[in-house]
Design an enzyme around this catalytic site. Structure first.
Site, short mmCIF file in Angstrom:
data_model
loop_
_atom_site.label_atom_id
_atom_site.label_comp_id
_atom_site.label_asym_id
_atom_site.label_seq_id
_atom_site.Cartn_x
_atom_site.Cartn_y
_atom_site.Cartn_z
N GLY A 293 0.82 -1.22 0.00
CA GLY A 293 0.00 0.00 0.00
C GLY A 293 0.84 1.26 0.00
O GLY A 293 0.53 2.23 0.68
N ALA B 231 2.61 2.94 -5.29
CA ALA B 231 2.30 2.04 -6.40
C ALA B 231 1.02 1.25 -6.13
O ALA B 231 0.13 1.17 -6.99
CB ALA B 231 3.47 1.08 -6.64
N LYS C 42 4.91 22.24 -11.18
CA LYS C 42 6.30 22.04 -11.62
C LYS C 42 6.39 22.24 -13.14
O LYS C 42 5.68 21.58 -13.90
CB LYS C 42 6.73 20.61 -11.23
CG LYS C 42 8.09 20.21 -11.75
CD LYS C 42 8.42 18.77 -11.34
CE LYS C 42 9.70 18.29 -11.99
NZ LYS C 42 9.92 16.85 -11.82
N LEU D 72 8.56 -0.01 -6.92
CA LEU D 72 9.92 -0.41 -6.56
C LEU D 72 10.13 -1.92 -6.71
O LEU D 72 11.25 -2.38 -6.91
CB LEU D 72 10.22 0.04 -5.13
CG LEU D 72 10.08 1.56 -4.91
CD1 LEU D 72 10.20 1.90 -3.43
CD2 LEU D 72 11.12 2.33 -5.70
N THR E 152 10.94 9.90 -12.56
CA THR E 152 10.25 8.98 -13.48
C THR E 152 9.55 7.80 -12.81
O THR E 152 8.80 7.09 -13.48
CB THR E 152 11.28 8.42 -14.50
OG1 THR E 152 12.50 8.13 -13.82
CG2 THR E 152 11.53 9.41 -15.60
C1 FAD Z 1 15.28 8.13 -2.62
C2 FAD Z 1 14.07 8.04 -3.48
C3 FAD Z 1 13.50 9.19 -4.03
C4 FAD Z 1 12.39 9.11 -4.87
N1 FAD Z 1 11.88 10.23 -5.45
C5 FAD Z 1 10.92 10.11 -6.39
C6 FAD Z 1 10.40 11.23 -7.08
O1 FAD Z 1 10.77 12.37 -6.81
N2 FAD Z 1 9.48 11.02 -8.03
C7 FAD Z 1 9.02 9.78 -8.34
O2 FAD Z 1 8.21 9.64 -9.25
N3 FAD Z 1 9.42 8.71 -7.65
C8 FAD Z 1 10.37 8.85 -6.71
N4 FAD Z 1 10.79 7.75 -6.03
C9 FAD Z 1 10.14 6.48 -6.24
C10 FAD Z 1 8.86 6.40 -5.47
O3 FAD Z 1 9.08 6.71 -4.12
C11 FAD Z 1 8.30 5.02 -5.60
O4 FAD Z 1 8.20 4.68 -6.94
C12 FAD Z 1 6.92 4.99 -5.03
O5 FAD Z 1 6.91 5.47 -3.73
C13 FAD Z 1 6.37 3.62 -5.06
O6 FAD Z 1 6.86 2.85 -4.00
P1 FAD Z 1 6.18 1.46 -3.82
O7 FAD Z 1 4.74 1.68 -3.55
O8 FAD Z 1 6.57 0.60 -4.94
O9 FAD Z 1 6.92 0.86 -2.54
P2 FAD Z 1 6.80 1.19 -0.97
O10 FAD Z 1 6.51 2.60 -0.72
O11 FAD Z 1 8.03 0.60 -0.37
O12 FAD Z 1 5.55 0.35 -0.48
C14 FAD Z 1 5.65 -1.04 -0.25
C15 FAD Z 1 4.37 -1.53 0.40
O13 FAD Z 1 4.43 -2.95 0.54
C16 FAD Z 1 4.05 -3.30 1.85
N5 FAD Z 1 4.70 -4.56 2.22
C17 FAD Z 1 5.98 -4.92 2.01
N6 FAD Z 1 6.21 -6.16 2.52
C18 FAD Z 1 5.03 -6.57 3.05
C19 FAD Z 1 4.63 -7.74 3.73
N7 FAD Z 1 5.48 -8.75 4.01
N8 FAD Z 1 3.35 -7.84 4.15
C20 FAD Z 1 2.47 -6.83 3.90
N9 FAD Z 1 2.79 -5.69 3.26
C21 FAD Z 1 4.07 -5.57 2.84
C22 FAD Z 1 4.51 -2.13 2.71
O14 FAD Z 1 3.81 -2.10 3.93
C23 FAD Z 1 4.12 -0.96 1.81
O15 FAD Z 1 2.76 -0.68 1.96
C24 FAD Z 1 11.84 7.84 -5.14
C25 FAD Z 1 12.37 6.70 -4.54
C26 FAD Z 1 13.47 6.78 -3.72
C27 FAD Z 1 14.04 5.53 -3.11
#
Ligand code: FAD
Length: 503
Positions: A15, A18, A81, A336, A347
């Protein structure tokens, strides 16, 4: 009644941005009482929560969801932006803006920059940035939405948002839950695979609850709970060309009106971002741990902040690259979990969005037709590689030789696809948009020119225009752009009038 072959149960794992973007889009477009969409997330694990800067394609996503933009900006503490200001990339002390808008206007079917280059041969002329309304507006702290006025540069204004990542995820969550997505809180500690097909059958939570589904969307972040830990898909490592592997992020107090642009300042072993929101500024230092310690990186980050730090710094480790397959069996990955490239051109959220769009285009039934999956994977790979090349350009086209990090980047072996583009530009200033890639000609030009790459000559057909006509057109454009800039409101005034946050 849905045919038996249709997918009825979709489980989103994660959650973060993404997961909730996927939930919002699916709940908007898959509307049938027989289809169940569930999202599992763990508050104890939390989210990355740092993605705050976007590119203009997010407007299409917002339109798909049917959002009211002012409400969206208000609720996510967002600002507008117009592009990214790069400082110290080509040389120390230099700066340029990669804006989302065009330079001048195309003339005789050619990009404007060829004519500007020819014009520079006639004597001192204004810099090319003076012919890009978005760069002028960004520098002047001005913003407005495009207006529908034929031939006016004000009709070409193109923008994105800088927002609070946690408010964005919350906004998406409210949207999705209001449309029937079920949220389950808990940590998944087991993934069951089908012995015959190798597909994921179910996930089990710490409390023993088992959740079955037909289609799984893995948004579990860097760990790739289903795609990697369960399906062992493999990861392609791109750190030879994108060596940064850590970031330290911390917000700070605002010290003035928010700029309508993100800033990326090159440092001795990476770069620092500055993302102004309405009520605070997001900062982060992306660096390579081979060349810099975490303590030094934090010190540089805090020295480069505008205002007093807020909260605790957050350290993130990553490896640039992508999963060998972003769709494997009945698991599609987004965010991610699918791959990561540093946020230099903002991006990642965009790649989530295009992943969702591609999933909808290739939405499976229970047969999981392999050619559809192969097509999805091939298009995703192409898109990631195109973004990779664009990011690598920023590191490779530099004359910086003031640190071992920059000496590595300047001399590293780059992908052939990028070598070819650079060679073509160096010869005759031509830039191309390949295969509908996210960054178009103006973007490639902005970075190549901005980082000091000088072509030998411009397009030969730009020599066909008579001198007097060229002189007249250049001066007309310059004057018109200047007038348009004068008519634009300040960014802060625009926000105050339309979408001020309560924070
Ligand atoms: C340093 C940095 C800067 C960034 N800056 C930008 C930016 O400026 N612009 C941009 O477009 N993108 C940026 N990004 C990328 C962006 O942050 C991510 O693409 C976006 O937040 C998506 O993250 P996510 O949802 O894939 O993962 P996460 O935010 O890591 O979410 C993972 C989810 O999975 C759940 N989960 C994991 N394991 C389990 C489990 N075992 N059981 C239950 N739930 C679980 C967690 O609780 C969480 O809800 C950046 C990333 C980084 C690292």
């Amino acid at each position: 009644m849905l045919p038996e072959t249709n997918i009825r149960k979709i489980l989103i794992v994660g959650g973060g941005t993404a997961g909730w973007m996927a939930a919002a889009a699916l709940s908007r477009l898959i509307k049938h009482d027989d289809v169940d969409i569930t999202l599992i997330e763990s508050e104890a694990i939390g989210t990355v929560g740092v993605g705050e800067s976007t590119i203009p394609h997010i407007l299409y996503f917002n339109r798909l969801l049917g959002l009211t933009e002012d409400d969206f900006v208000h609720k996510t503490n967002a600002t507008f932006k117009l592009g990214i200001k790069f400082k110290d990339w080509g040389h120390l002390g230099e700066r340029y803006i990669h804006s989302f808008g065009p330079y001048g206007v195309p003339m005789d079917g050619l990009h404007f920059h060829h004519f500007w280059m020819r014009h520079t041969k006639t004597g001192p002329v204004p810099p090319i940035d003076d012919y890009n309304l978005q760069i002028l507006a960004a520098d002047a702290g001005k913003f407005q939405r495009p207006i529908n006025l034929a031939n006016s540069p004000l009709s070409t204004l193109t923008y994105a948002f800088q927002f609070d990542a946690s408010l964005y995820a919350k906004f998406m969550r409210e949207f999705a839950e209001a449309r029937g997505v079920k949220r389950v809180e808990g940590r998944i500690n087991d993934v069951s695979l089908n012995a015959e097909t190798g597909h994921v059958d179910a996930v089990t939570l710490e409390n023993g609850e088992r959740h079955e589904a037909e289609l799984f969307i893995d948004c579990s972040g860097f760990r790739g709970l289903l795609i990697e830990q369960a399906l062992k898909t493999g990861y392609e490592d791109w750190s030879d060309v994108l060596p940064c592997n850590r970031a330290v992020a911390q917000a700070c107090e605002s010290t003035g009106a928010p700029t309508p642009y993100t800033q990326a300042t090159a440092k001795s072993a990476g770069w620092q971002w500055r993302i102004p929101l309405q009520s605070r500024t997001g900062n982060g230092h992306v660096y390579c741990s081979d060349y810099m310690s975490d303590d030094e990186a934090l010190k540089i980050l805090q020295e480069g902040m505008d205002g007093r730090p807020i909260g605790e710094p957050k350290l993130l480790r990553f490896k640039s690259g992508m999963r060998k397959k972003t769709w494997n069996k009945n698991v599609v990955t987004l965010g991610l979990a699918a791959g990561f490239m540093e946020p230099l051109e903002s991006t990642s959220i965009h790649l989530v969005q295009t992943g969702i769009a591609r999933l909808l285009t290739n939405f499976p039934d229970k047969s999981f037709n392999q050619p559809d999956i192969d097509y999805y994977n091939a298009r995703t790979r192409l898109e990631y590689e195109q973004v990779r090349d664009f990011l690598v350009l920023h590191y490779y086209v530099t004359e910086r030789d003031d640190s071992p990090f920059w000496n590595y980047c300047r001399t590293m072996d780059i992908p052939k696809s990028l070598k070819d583009r650079i060679a073509i530009y160096k010869e005759n200033a031509r830039v191309y948009r390949h295969d509908n890639e996210v960054f178009g000609e103006a973007s490639w030009f902005a970075v190549m020119h901005g980082q000091g790459l000088t072509p030998k000559r411009h397009h030969p057909l730009a020599n066909m225009m008579p001198d007097t006509e060229l002189e007249q057109r250049m001066s007309d454009i310059h004057r018109t752009w200047g007038k348009c800039l004068e008519s634009m409101p300040d960014h802060q005034a625009f926000i105050d009038a339309n979408c001020k946050s309560d924070l």
